[in-house]
Design a protein around this motif. Structure first.
Motif, PDB file in Angstrom:
ATOM      1  N   HIS A 170       0.856  -1.185   0.000  1.00 10.51           N
ATOM      2  CA  HIS A 170       0.000   0.000   0.000  1.00 10.51           C
ATOM      3  C   HIS A 170       0.891   1.233   0.000  1.00 10.51           C
ATOM      4  O   HIS A 170       2.041   1.174   0.414  1.00 10.51           O
ATOM      5  N   CYS A 181      -3.864   6.225   0.323  1.00  5.98           N
ATOM      6  CA  CYS A 181      -3.095   5.121  -0.248  1.00  5.98           C
ATOM      7  C   CYS A 181      -2.875   5.456  -1.714  1.00  5.98           C
ATOM      8  O   CYS A 181      -3.826   5.712  -2.438  1.00  5.98           O
ATOM      9  N   GLU A 211      -0.949   3.513  -3.826  1.00  2.00           N
ATOM     10  CA  GLU A 211      -0.455   2.357  -4.568  1.00  2.00           C
ATOM     11  C   GLU A 211      -1.667   1.464  -4.794  1.00  2.00           C
ATOM     12  O   GLU A 211      -2.325   1.082  -3.823  1.00  2.00           O
ATOM     13  N   TYR A 212      -1.958   1.169  -6.049  1.00  4.35           N
ATOM     14  CA  TYR A 212      -3.178   0.396  -6.306  1.00  4.35           C
ATOM     15  C   TYR A 212      -3.125  -0.944  -5.572  1.00  4.35           C
ATOM     16  O   TYR A 212      -2.169  -1.702  -5.714  1.00  4.35           O
ATOM     17  N   CYS A 213      -4.156  -1.205  -4.768  1.00  6.99           N
ATOM     18  CA  CYS A 213      -4.097  -2.378  -3.895  1.00  6.99           C
ATOM     19  C   CYS A 213      -5.369  -3.197  -3.964  1.00  6.99           C
ATOM     20  O   CYS A 213      -5.684  -3.954  -3.054  1.00  6.99           O
ATOM     21  N   HIS A 265      -9.248   0.256  -3.181  1.00  6.89           N
ATOM     22  CA  HIS A 265      -8.105   1.182  -3.118  1.00  6.89           C
ATOM     23  C   HIS A 265      -8.499   2.651  -2.980  1.00  6.89           C
ATOM     24  O   HIS A 265      -7.956   3.381  -2.163  1.00  6.89           O
ATOM     25  N   MET A 276      -9.316   4.020   0.456  1.00  8.26           N
ATOM     26  CA  MET A 276      -8.386   3.741   1.549  1.00  8.26           C
ATOM     27  C   MET A 276      -7.746   5.041   2.025  1.00  8.26           C
ATOM     28  O   MET A 276      -6.930   5.628   1.329  1.00  8.26           O
TER      29      MET A 276
HETATM   30 CU1  CUA Z   1      -4.027   0.481  -0.270  1.00  9.86          CU
HETATM   31 CU2  CUA Z   1      -4.263   1.352  -2.486  1.00  9.86          CU
END
Ligand code: CUA
Length: 265
Positions: free
Chosen positions: A96, A131, A133-135, A139, A142
């Protein structure tokens, strides 16, 4: 030696040296005068699976942020102006991002390691954490926030310590329910923040007494929610239309969604 070097090469050498010196100066300036610190990996820091906040000195706190699909814990932190936070970041599942807006705190939450950044909050305000960062599916939702205020005293900070130390975490079932809520489209009509959509908000829904179109008052409990999901037209809450479609969910999935609804307070 210098006299044997071609003029154009001299130019290149001088320019390169000046640029390098300029960079070194800027790095030193940032570190000494702007107090910018570089985020660091803490190879010796013990991994943690719970959020934590503890006082480590005057106006200095150590906070353990836990990133997981799809939230940060602690979700909200309130600190007095002038607080320095030692931020330790861990991930419980995937990679993340962790950026505190309006600061230079920019970290990655990587499973299996702890990363650290330090920041002093001298300006009051609400700092959003996102966040970046693609998670996965959730996402974009977040986030977390740090409220920096001159209204909070260190005494209330200690109270907060006991609250956030306990780390309110969603159960597995509730997390699964949240995913269903997002994936099956419930999110389109049922808000989480009390906003009235095409259907009643989930905020505070569990345990509330709802008035139906026919004036009947019904307590929102397990039986009512199961019925409302399975047979949406059975009863209609006053002020809403009979528009909810029947969503094909298994009994197990319905139970998970209800577990999630219970957590939306
Ligand atoms: Cu955690 Cu995007």
């Amino acid at each position: 030696m210098w006299q044997y070097i071609d003029k154009s090469e001299k130019k290149v050498l001088i320019t390169a040296s000046l640029v390098s010196a300029g960079h070194l100066f800027l790095i030193a300036y940032a570190a000494i005068f702007l107090h910018l610190t570089v985020p660091t990996c803490q190879p010796n820091e013990k991994l943690f699976d719970k959020p934590d906040l503890r006082s480590v000195g005057d106006h200095r706190y150590e906070v353990h942020y836990l990133a997981k699909m799809w939230n940060f814990q602690p979700k909200k932190l309130t600190v007095p102006v002038g607080t320095t936070l030692d931020i330790f970041l861990g991930s419980q599942d995937v990679n993340h991002g962790f950026h505190i807006n309006e600061t230079n705190v920019n970290l990655m939450a990587v499973p299996g390691v702890v990363n650290k950044a330090v920041h002093t909050f001298n300006q009051p305000g609400v700092y959003h954490i996102v966040c970046h960062e693609y998670c996965g599916f959730g996402h974009q939702n977040m986030n977390a926030e740090i409220e920096v205020t001159d209204k909070v005293t260190l005494a209330s900070m200690d109270q907060q310590e006991s609250i956030s130390g306990s780390g309110e975490t969603l159960s597995e079932a509730a997390i699964a329910g949240k995913v269903i809520y997002q994936q099956k489209g419930c999110v389109g009509c049922h808000s989480l923040d009390g906003t009235t959509g095409a259907g009643p908000s989930f905020k505070g829904l569990w345990g509330r007494t709802e008035e139906m179109q026919d004036g009947q008052k019904i307590l929102v409990d397990q039986a009512y929610l199961v019925e409302s999901i399975k047979l949406p037209q059975a009863r209609i809450v006053k002020g809403f239309g009979p528009i909810m479609p029947q969503i094909p969910l298994s009994d197990e999935e319905i139970a998970k969604v209800i577990e999630y609804i219970k957590t939306v307070k």
